[in-house]
Design a protein around this motif. Structure first.
Motif, PDB file in Angstrom:
ATOM      1  N   ALA A  12      36.408  28.395  43.645  1.00  6.95           N
ATOM      2  CA  ALA A  12      37.122  29.480  44.384  1.00  6.95           C
ATOM      3  C   ALA A  12      37.074  29.489  45.630  1.00  6.95           C
ATOM      4  O   ALA A  12      38.658  30.339  46.506  1.00  6.95           O
ATOM      5  CB  ALA A  12      36.035  31.321  43.958  1.00  6.95           C
ATOM      6  N   LEU A  36      36.832  37.844  38.661  1.00  8.62           N
ATOM      7  CA  LEU A  36      37.156  38.860  38.943  1.00  8.62           C
ATOM      8  C   LEU A  36      37.135  39.398  40.769  1.00  8.62           C
ATOM      9  O   LEU A  36      38.040  39.327  41.899  1.00  8.62           O
ATOM     10  CB  LEU A  36      36.061  40.476  38.608  1.00  8.62           C
ATOM     11  N   ARG A  37      35.869  38.928  41.202  1.00  5.31           N
ATOM     12  CA  ARG A  37      36.083  38.879  42.862  1.00  5.31           C
ATOM     13  C   ARG A  37      36.762  37.277  43.332  1.00  5.31           C
ATOM     14  O   ARG A  37      37.404  38.103  44.755  1.00  5.31           O
ATOM     15  CB  ARG A  37      34.451  38.410  43.321  1.00  5.31           C
ATOM     16  N   TRP A  38      37.305  36.498  42.809  1.00  2.51           N
ATOM     17  CA  TRP A  38      38.147  35.501  43.176  1.00  2.51           C
ATOM     18  C   TRP A  38      39.476  36.083  43.020  1.00  2.51           C
ATOM     19  O   TRP A  38      40.143  35.641  44.517  1.00  2.51           O
ATOM     20  CB  TRP A  38      37.587  34.569  42.455  1.00  2.51           C
ATOM     21  N   ASP A  64      40.360  38.977  43.086  1.00  2.00           N
ATOM     22  CA  ASP A  64      40.822  40.213  44.026  1.00  2.00           C
ATOM     23  C   ASP A  64      41.010  39.657  45.610  1.00  2.00           C
ATOM     24  O   ASP A  64      41.591  39.863  45.941  1.00  2.00           O
ATOM     25  CB  ASP A  64      39.345  41.152  44.322  1.00  2.00           C
ATOM     26  N   ALA A  65      40.348  38.391  45.916  1.00  4.14           N
ATOM     27  CA  ALA A  65      40.408  37.620  47.515  1.00  4.14           C
ATOM     28  C   ALA A  65      41.815  37.381  47.595  1.00  4.14           C
ATOM     29  O   ALA A  65      42.541  37.674  48.087  1.00  4.14           O
ATOM     30  CB  ALA A  65      39.527  36.646  47.522  1.00  4.14           C
TER      31      ALA A  65
END
Lengths: 408, 400
Positions: free
Chosen positions: A96, A131-133, A135-136
């Protein structure tokens, strides 16, 4: 461990088909650039049912693979550092960080940065981080994120889990169709699923050939040749590559030619490799150590067959829910024990990857369970797949030496 | 009361409950259907990381495991856990908690490990996430009936819905009152009440909440603030702040604490240690064990119980464990802007993926509103307490 020897006396054998990989990578890169310029490039996680976007004529690229390239070029610390300068902690996944870093400074990462995406497709069957990656990345590029949620399963997939994932796949199709104004044709998805299935079957044949002694492939061989099955499954050229690859592997088996020249110890590898130090495997090869099996490259063995869109969706639901990392600890231990038995392995090395919690947390327990069930010893070494700042070669050497002392 | 005092009080309360023959199911992730456990005749108790826990995790967890799960594991390994009838782990929220559940089952095989798996999607515009979670809750209910021979009783469920609803209404009122006038009741006291209820959800902890609500209500009536408080409560629940009118004489600075599974009481205790500053600067927290639990909507009795509980759980305000970063950032920006916030303290649990991924986005969103931020890497042991306090003090000084 001894240093790698000069090329003429290398203890390992290079695959002829590796040359084809460069052609595939180049083609893949050009296609991705073109797709991005034409406004239909999707970034896709490695466990995503890529057959769907490919059948909808989207271009696809894999940021994890780009992370591996960053790692292999030994620029991981620098590229991850660009993400850290944006406030992303060094504790976070280095795939990420490499991806965020190379998106922030693409000009500084000529090989390893990806063309601008128009869509981000994440499936959390490999970890929750994706998901968080994505999103970034979405914040940085403006591309929307679609999450295919595949809740982890324990042994069997229950009907409500299946129904939920199925609805997710249907929503995925609707999402791409509506955002990119296209429609999924029955014939096209069948064709892509068929190609994907053929590539995967060939890949499985190559993996299973490693049950032979000597093993025709070592870990590093598989880590390099897995690229097309990750990045291009569902395409003609992927199938063509694996036809050549399997022919070479089976030729080696037929002639009793091993991946390393003097196979004495056969080990299992668990986890993502240290892309920055793939010579780890070559150095061990000089001591007669080969890795005929690993849990990482065996993750791409889901086989899709189907006769129409509906049955293919059913296959997608099952195949992509039951990937190695989406199952509980028991299933992981079962898989490792099975590989040790099937490939007649003498021991195992678990790479505890600091930035991959889904893969690594639990290894201290599974190491004990695997040894208890198989009777073979194992060792845990710690480091990271891309960020070489947390890879302590001397410490790793000491631990692996201790294992080999038991086996040699 | 000090943080340590609050913890001691909670543990003593739990021990008393156990002594009286209550069976307790512990849970780790705060968004669980409390009503379900109560319907089966159990007392649900939120199990949390504690300060001062010596090591003990090393046999099973690497040092890069999130500091929260290391702390929980160490408590259990060191025999600091009380006897629980079962322990509920969340599935599909974060990789660390997912894997901890598996590790726990192997290492502590006499413990009854339960699992509730959550959907990650939230904005799919169909009811698939609700249906999935409802079925998970129903399966958990079946398991509770079978394992413990304690059936789901409809009358218990109805009573539990009312009971938990009272908790939500009361604590939402206290949180909202502090937004209008932070001095009306201390932050420490509000989060102590929340903590006590989540640890021991009994009639006595509820009556303490009710008494406090009544006291604050009286004060608010005297000051003519009741309507404003009600408006804030509605605005936070609906996300529509158009009717909010804050008093003209607000005391500055007004601070919000953002973060995930960080102990609100620990934050209050840190703030209280800082010379010349008062915790009344904290207007609101957005933490999992505080705001995000308090502002969860209660189940409606008209729905099927499992669907109703699923809807309730899914109504919890944005956790970084599920999808919707842009929704969360927009919601946070609305809140900061409309509640006249000047500073934001962003707490990050060490090695916590959700916290650490979200923090740069929070910082960026706050920056767009000219709200100053500070990021605080924390662990439950507050092992770097002196440095953390100094950083908070410096930050607060910049807001003066």
């Amino acid at each position: 461990m001894n240093q790698e020897r000069a090329s003429e006396e290398k203890p390992y054998r290079r695959l002829e088909t590796q040359a084809l990989l460069q052609q595939i990578a180049l083609r893949h890169g050009l296609e991705a650039m073109e797709a991005s310029e034409n406004g239909h490039l999707a970034w896709v996680t490695s466990g995503f049912p890529v057959e769907i976007p490919i059948a909808l004529d989207m271009g696809v690229v894999y940021p994890e693979q780009a992370g591996a390239i960053v790692g292999a070029q030994k620029i991981g610390p620098e590229v991850c550092g660009y993400a850290e300068n944006l406030g992303y902690s060094q504790d976070l996944c280095s795939y990420a960080r490499a991806s965020i870093g190379s998106t922030e400074k693409p000009d500084e990462v000529p090989i390893g940065s990806l063309p601008t995406p128009q869509l981000l497709l994440a499936c959390n069957n490999i970890c929750g981080t994706v998901l968080r990656w994505y999103d970034a990345i979405s914040e940085m590029t403006g591309a929307p994120v679609f999450l295919l949620d595949t809740p982890p399963i324990d042994k069997v997939q229950l009907p409500h889990n299946q129904a939920y994932v199925r609805r997710g796949v249907e929503r995925l199709i609707e999402f791409i169709e509506s955002h990119f104004n296209r429609s999924l044709e029955d014939g096209r998805i069948r064709e892509v699923a068929e190609l994907s299935s053929r590539a995967t079957k060939l890949w499985i044949r190559a993996l299973e050939a490693c049950k032979n002694k000597p093993s025709p492939l070592n870990c590093a061989d598989r880590f390099l040749t897995m690229a097309p099955v990750v990045s291009s499954r569902g395409t003609e050229h992927c199938v063509e590559f694996y036809e050549s690859f399997v022919a070479e592997v089976e030729e080696r088996v037929k002639n009793g030619i091993g991946a390393i020249r003097d196979e004495r110890v056969r080990l299992l590898w668990d986890n993502i490799p240290p892309w920055h130090t793939l010579r780890f495997f070559n150095i061990l090869a000089s001591r007669g150590v080969v890795f005929p099996a690993d849990t990482y490259t065996h993750a791409w063995t889901g086989n899709m067959v189907g006769t129409d869109t509906l049955s293919i969706i059913d296959e997608v639901v099952e195949t992509y829910s039951k990937v190695y990392l989406n199952m509980g600890l028991d299933a992981k231990v079962d898989k490792m024990c099975q590989l040790i038995k099937d490939y007649d392995l003498d021991g195992f090395v678990m790479f505890s990857v600091r930035s991959c919690k889904r893969y690594s947390l639990g290894q201290l327990v599974s190491k004990e369970l695997v040894t208890e069930r198989t009777g073979v010893p194992g060792v845990i070494i710690e480091g990271d797949m891309v960020d070489s700042r947390v890879y302590n070669e001397a410490q790793i050497e000491t631990r692996v030496d201790a294992l080999l002392e038991m086996l040699m | 009361m000090s943080y340590e005092g609050v913890i001691e009080q909670s543990i003593a309360g739990l021990k008393e409950l156990l002594k009286s023959g209550e069976e307790i199911i512990g849970y780790i992730y705060p968004h669980v259907p409390l009503e379900l456990f109560m319907a089966h005749g159990f007392t649900p108790s939120l199990v949390r990381a504690l300060p001062g826990v010596a090591s003990g995790f090393e046999e099973s967890l690497q040092t890069f495991a999130c500091s929260y799960i290391r702390n929980l594991y160490s408590q259990r390994a060191n025999g600091q856990f009380l006897t629980l009838a079962g322990l509920l782990f969340p599935g599909n929220t974060c990789d660390s908690l997912q894997n901890l559940g598996d590790i726990w089952s192997v290492r502590f095989h006499d413990d009854r490990v339960l699992r509730l798996t959550y959907p990650v999607i939230r904005y799919n515009q169909d009811d698939s996430a609700t249906k999935f979670l409802a079925e998970e809750i129903r399966l958990l209910s079946e398991k509770l009936s079978k394992l413990y021979n304690r059936p789901f009783l409809a009358e218990n469920y109805d009573a539990a819905v009312d009971f938990v609803q009272e908790f939500h209404n009361g604590t939402q009122f206290l949180y909202s009152a502090r937004v209008i006038q932070p001095e009306i009741i201390s932050y420490s006291e509000v989060v102590r009440l929340v903590r006590t209820f989540l640890t021991i959800p009994t009639a006595s902890s509820m009556s303490e909440i009710k008494e406090t609500v009544s006291m604050v209500q009286n004060k608010a009536d005297e000051l003519g603030l009741s309507d404003s408080i009600e408006t804030v409560q509605k605005a936070i629940l609906s996300g529509d702040y158009t009717k909010v009118k804050l008093p003209d004489d607000l005391v500055s600075p007004r601070i919000v604490i953002a973060g995930g599974m960080v102990e609100p009481q620990a934050i209050a205790s840190l703030m209280n240690e800082i010379p010349n500053f008062s915790e009344s600067f904290i207007v609101l927290d957005l933490l999992s064990f505080g705001f995000k639990t308090v502002f969860t909507k209660s189940p409606t009795k008209s729905d099927d119980p499992f669907i109703a509980m699923a809807k309730s759980v899914l109504s919890a305000p944005g956790e970084p464990t599920h999808e919707g970063l842009s929704y969360r950032m927009n919601a946070m920006k609305d809140l900061l802007e409309n509640l006249s916030i000047q500073g934001l303290i962003v707490c990050e649990q060490s090695f916590c993926d959700p916290d650490q991924f979200e923090a740069p986005s929070i910082e960026k969103a706050a920056c767009e509103l000219d709200v100053r931020t500070i990021r605080l890497p924390l662990d439950p042991e507050l092992s770097d307490r002196g440095r953390i306090e100094t950083r908070i003090q410096s930050f607060l000084e910049t807001l003066e």
